[in-house]
Write a protein that holds these residues in place. Structure first.
Motif, PDB file in Angstrom:
ATOM      1  N   GLU A   1     -39.599   5.782 -51.884  1.00 51.86           N
ATOM      2  CA  GLU A   1     -40.313   5.489 -50.636  1.00 51.86           C
ATOM      3  C   GLU A   1     -41.412   6.516 -50.398  1.00 51.86           C
ATOM      4  O   GLU A   1     -41.226   7.719 -50.606  1.00 51.86           O
ATOM      5  N   LYS A   2     -42.572   6.023 -49.978  1.00 56.17           N
ATOM      6  CA  LYS A   2     -43.663   6.922 -49.610  1.00 56.17           C
ATOM      7  C   LYS A   2     -43.305   7.639 -48.314  1.00 56.17           C
ATOM      8  O   LYS A   2     -42.954   7.015 -47.314  1.00 56.17           O
TER       9      LYS A   2
ATOM     10  N   CYS B   1     -35.489   7.717 -38.355  1.00 53.54           N
ATOM     11  CA  CYS B   1     -36.379   7.772 -39.525  1.00 53.54           C
ATOM     12  C   CYS B   1     -37.185   9.068 -39.571  1.00 53.54           C
ATOM     13  O   CYS B   1     -38.213   9.125 -40.256  1.00 53.54           O
TER      14      CYS B   1
ATOM     15  N   ARG C   1     -35.570   3.376 -52.518  1.00 54.57           N
ATOM     16  CA  ARG C   1     -35.642   2.049 -51.899  1.00 54.57           C
ATOM     17  C   ARG C   1     -35.417   1.002 -52.977  1.00 54.57           C
ATOM     18  O   ARG C   1     -36.261   0.813 -53.855  1.00 54.57           O
TER      19      ARG C   1
ATOM     20  N   ASP D   1     -37.986   6.315 -59.694  1.00 60.34           N
ATOM     21  CA  ASP D   1     -36.608   5.991 -59.341  1.00 60.34           C
ATOM     22  C   ASP D   1     -35.968   5.228 -60.503  1.00 60.34           C
ATOM     23  O   ASP D   1     -36.386   4.109 -60.826  1.00 60.34           O
TER      24      ASP D   1
ATOM     25  N   PRO E   1     -40.791   7.903 -43.287  1.00 55.90           N
ATOM     26  CA  PRO E   1     -41.222   6.917 -44.287  1.00 55.90           C
ATOM     27  C   PRO E   1     -42.519   6.252 -43.850  1.00 55.90           C
ATOM     28  O   PRO E   1     -42.744   5.998 -42.660  1.00 55.90           O
ATOM     29  N   LYS E   2     -43.360   5.943 -44.808  1.00 57.55           N
ATOM     30  CA  LYS E   2     -44.661   5.356 -44.491  1.00 57.55           C
ATOM     31  C   LYS E   2     -44.514   4.032 -43.763  1.00 57.55           C
ATOM     32  O   LYS E   2     -45.285   3.727 -42.833  1.00 57.55           O
ATOM     33  N   ARG E   3     -43.515   3.223 -44.153  1.00 59.52           N
ATOM     34  CA  ARG E   3     -43.368   1.904 -43.531  1.00 59.52           C
ATOM     35  C   ARG E   3     -42.884   1.989 -42.083  1.00 59.52           C
ATOM     36  O   ARG E   3     -42.908   0.988 -41.363  1.00 59.52           O
ATOM     37  N   GLU E   4     -42.400   3.185 -41.648  1.00 62.71           N
ATOM     38  CA  GLU E   4     -41.939   3.358 -40.273  1.00 62.71           C
ATOM     39  C   GLU E   4     -43.002   3.992 -39.382  1.00 62.71           C
ATOM     40  O   GLU E   4     -42.736   4.314 -38.228  1.00 62.71           O
TER      41      GLU E   4
END
Length: 774
Positions: A4-5, A30, A322, A346, A287-290
């Protein structure tokens, strides 16, 4: 199926909003906090930041609340508490005081009933042993000149009483059971003290007769039962009242407790908060998506969130794997070996596919595979065991391969196995279908070797990809698991397969020289060749950061007087001179290669095992470099005078100071010996890793052999064959299933991970509110 970024973020706002912001960070689930004291110079460029520390006034209130919850019989669980407006300790203290005032009488009533019940029950157990006493307790205890003692004696002590017949007492036993004899002794008042001491010496345990013992022993027992019944009713009533109180107040209490717990845990995080000019500063990772949801949750009332540029934090970003639902359970194996670093890859998907494939091949049985899968489902949803989802997946894989083998609980006549299909057995070189799986044992072992070769080659390709991603060109090209090793290994395998399988010899002089001898020489000379590649790599990196000519020359020259002089004059770098232990320097070298903007230039090697040199970093990496080198035990020193004559440097070396540049180079003999040993070790690793996969074919045959034994025993048992078959299958599922799981994990770690996976990453651990008081 990736890492995860992760974004470094900083949060700042009015100091009065600190607690509320920390609570929101916890509730987001997060955000991983880091100490702003470490990052202050990097994020805010100020020396005036101070850590926010003060006494946590909420911690004692949490303990007080837990005590109240226990007394109410209330199980703590998370609940929504947005409507609770308590924010200071006085609010909680007043509320708990009110609860304690209302609950105290109920708890006291319950405690008194429990205390009386315990006392009466204990007394009843003793009076039961005095059933032989026909006299009235009131009359016995009313005697004025004779003392009475009820109690029990160990059986062996009871026999010793005959040695004290000259004493003035009378012991009357009532009951003997087990190791004790219950009874009573009478003694005149003047002799009571001496007699008591004598009975005490033979371990007489006195039973104090309460004042509520009246009448005979039987009458007393009846009275005690009545008292116990009364106290039982009182206890029941007290519990019902407490239950009613809990039903009325429990929901509100849980909300207030959760609010208190959030304030308590957020207060514990205040040591990671920096303050300056009545504003707070919090640093961490998300996390970038958050990003959008986190910013929307945190930003209000003057609180702002800033996403910092990559590389601005003094710590490497944490690692958050992820993966999809199919592969996610296998992350536990990656965590066991070590998380990849943030800039790595990963390996979970590779582990998942290879683990399920190899396990299914080794444990191929349709019925037993389904049993393992169902057991995994049970452990997952009923027990929450982490290995459960893995068992579900490998069980399905075992069932699939069991269908191919034609094995159902060891019975091989229910489904036609794949090796009895005409096209298959003719492909394997048989004119007639093999009788059983043992007839194709040579094919299975050869297939296991082929599988191992493919997996090893994939592992090498992964290593090359990772090295290129980290810009470790020397490792990608020259390492035993790099392109050089891949060419050597593949060439030898190709020549062997061509000769043994197809009967053709492709290993001509050009083939051997170009694809075998040349890679061998590359492995032997990988150290000096690696330095050349590394020099070119660092030189290219210097151009990317727009360094001047002095820095480029320094990076390309790897130490020495001229290089050091150029380095300290470079205006684009922050430089510190000092020394490291040589072992730490070697360990650091691989990590530094993967870091843009951080360098260590050896100047000379110290006689006591230290290497001296310059640690340097570009301005945007200065804080991170300083922290990293300090963690290695870097010892700052006064820089040498770089303009002195060479003979002065020799004199310093004679006095135990820095030696001449280049003195740390190996002699020709050392280089040859080390090169031969490392080359032999690499070749031996290729052979042993490949041969290790023979165990895959071996376990196929051993599984079939075990089930053959079970089938024979079931036939010998006649009418009792079914229980034997069930017990035999259960034994194989438990024992062999466990052993195969370990063997597959061994192949993963030693034959695959060791080639491409280095570990070293740290897990992403977001701060959260925990209702566990620990």
């Amino acid at each position: 199926m990736a890492i995860e970024k992760i974004l470094p973020v900083s949060i700042e706002g009015p100091i009065r909003q600190t607690n509320k912001t920390l609570v929101k960070c916890c509730e987001s689930g997060c955000f991983q906090i880091v100490s702003s004291a470490h990052d202050s110079g990097e994020y805010y460029s100020s020396q005036n930041l101070k850590t926010l520390r003060n006494k946590n006034v909420f911690a004692p209130l949490v303990k007080r609340a837990l005590t109240l919850a226990e007394s109410m019989g209330l199980k703590i669980r998370p609940v929504e508490h947005d409507d609770v407006e308590f924010s200071v300790s006085v609010d909680f203290s007043d509320y708990f005081a009110d609860i304690e005032r209302r609950l105290a009488p109920l708890n006291e009533k319950k405690a008194e009933a429990e205390r009386n019940m315990g006392e009466y029950t204990h007394a009843l157990s003793h009076v039961g042993h005095l059933a032989g006493l026909s006299s009235n307790f009131d009359e016995i205890l009313a005697m004025k000149y004779v003392k009475v003692r009820f109690g029990r004696l160990p059986a062996e002590s009871h026999a010793k009483l005959k040695y004290f017949e000259d004493r003035n007492f009378c012991f009357i036993p009532f009951e003997s059971r087990g190791d004790f004899a219950w009874g009573v002794y009478f003694v005149p008042e003047p002799d009571a003290a001496a007699t008591d001491d004598m009975f005490k010496s033979i371990n007489f345990e006195r039973i104090r007769v309460p004042d509520y013992f009246h009448g005979t022993a039987e009458q007393t027992k009846d009275n005690m039962r009545v008292l116990i019944a009364e106290e039982t009713e009182k206890l029941k009533q007290a519990r019902e009242e407490i239950d009613e109180f809990r039903k009325k107040e429990g929901d509100r209490f849980l909300k207030i407790f959760c609010r208190l717990k959030s304030l308590d845990e957020s207060h514990e995080l205040r040591s990671n908060v920096a303050v300056m000019n009545n504003r707070f500063y919090i640093s961490g990772f998300i996390p970038k998506r958050e990003k959008e949801s986190f910013v929307g949750l945190i930003e209000e009332n003057g609180v702002t969130v800033r996403v910092m540029p990559r590389g601005s934090a003094t710590e490497e970003p944490p690692v958050l794997l992820r993966n999809n639902k199919l592969f996610r359970p296998f992350e536990m194996f990656v965590n066991m070996y070590g998380l990849p670093d943030y800039n790595g890859i990963d390996p979970t998907s590779f582990v998942a596919v290879s683990y399920m494939l190899i396990y299914g091949i080794m444990f191929g049985d349709l019925g037993q595979g389904i049993v393992i899968s169902l057991l995994g489902v049970f452990l997952t949803f009923r027990k929450g065991v982490k290995i459960g989802p893995v068992m579900t997946r490998v069980g399905i894989s075992g069932a699939v391969f069991g269908t191919l083998y034609g094995s159902v609980f060891g019975m091989e006549h229910l489904i036609e196995p794949f090796f009895k299909i005409p096209r298959v057995y003719k492909f394997m070189g048989f004119e007639h279908p093999p009788r059983d799986i043992f007839g194709i044992s040579a094919f299975l072992l050869a297939a296991a070797l082929a599988l191992g070769i493919v997996i090893i080659i994939i592992s090498m390709l992964l290593n090359i990809f990772i090295c290129l991603k980290k810009k470790d060109y020397a490792g990608a090209l020259l390492g035993a698991n790099g392109l050089n090793g891949l060419v050597l290994y593949s060439s030898v395998i190709a020549a062997a397969v061509s000769r043994l399988v197809f009967g053709k010899d492709i290993s001509g002089a050009g083939y051997v020289a170009g694809l075998i001898v040349l890679p061998l020489l590359g492995l032997f000379f990988k150290e000096p060749l690696g330095e050349l590649v590394g020099a070119a790599e660092i030189k290219a990196r210097a151009r990317r950061i727009n360094a001047d000519k002095n820095l480029i020359d320094t990076m390309a020259s790897f130490g020495g007087r001229r290089a050091a002089k150029a380095l300290v004059r470079c205006k684009y770098m922050g430089v510190r001179f000092g020394r490291l232990k040589y072992e730490d320097y070697k360990n650091a070298a691989e990590i530094i290669k993967a870091q843009d903007g951080i360098f260590f230039f050896p100047y000379s090697k110290h006689e006591s095992g230290y290497i001296t040199g310059f640690c340097a970093a570009t301005p945007d990496c200065a804080a991170r470099a300083e922290r990293y080198f300090d963690s290695l035990g870097f010892i700052p020193m006064k820089p040498p005078s770089l303009d002195k004559a060479e003979n002065g440097e020799r004199r310093r070396a004679d006095k135990g100071g820095e030696s001449k540049p280049g003195e740390n180079r190996k002699s020709a003999g050392e280089f040859v010996i080390e090169g031969v040993i490392e080359l032999f070790e690499s070749l031996l690793t290729y052979v042993t890793n490949t041969m290790s996969f023979l165990r895959v074919g071996g376990f196929i045959l051993s599984h079939a052999g075990l089930m053959l034994v079970v089938s024979v025993l079931a036939e010998m048992a006649g009418s009792g064959g079914l229980p034997v078959m069930i017990l035999g299958n259960a034994f194989v599922i438990v024992v062999e299933g466990f052993i195969i799981g370990i063997q597959v994990l061994r192949l993963e770690f030693y034959e695959m991970f060791s080639r491409f996976h280095k570990g070293g990453g740290r897990a992403f651990k977001p701060i959260m509110i925990s209702l566990n008081n620990n």
